[in-house]
Design a protein around this motif. Sequence first.
Motif: not given
Lengths: 69, 69
Positions: B10, B12-13, B15-16, B18-19, B61-62
């Motif tokens: 999940g 996908t970018c 930002g993901c 980094k999160a 959230g992944y």
Amino acid sequence: MTTQTYRVEGMTCDGCAKAVRRALGTRLPEAEIEIDRPAGLVTIAGAHDEAVVREAIDDAGYDFGGKAA
Amino acid sequence: MTTQTYRVEGMTCDGCAKAVRRALGTRLPEAEIEIDRPAGLVTIAGAHDEAVVREAIDDAGYDFGGKAA
């Protein structure tokens, strides 16, 4: 508080928005969550504590920017 | 365990990615974290517990997919 919009920075794709939604949904199962990703806004309808929102956003790895309006 | 690669779906970018990095870094401040976003892989170097990794990924959230190798 009941309905409140918050600023959340760093949601650059739909995966990010989904991650934020899931992080909030886990902690606030009763609330309705609306995300405006391009605007960087999250609206929570339903009783909730701002500190819980901040923690969820932080833990998810995004930047909580406080109340938007 | 010391160094282990896990599957994470999940991201996908950037930002993901980094999160995910931040969510893991908060819980495993001593570990080195490497993310291969296109491959959906996260490598953690340093003593850690798989359950902590799973929880961090879930909370962010992944989707945690277990050991990759």
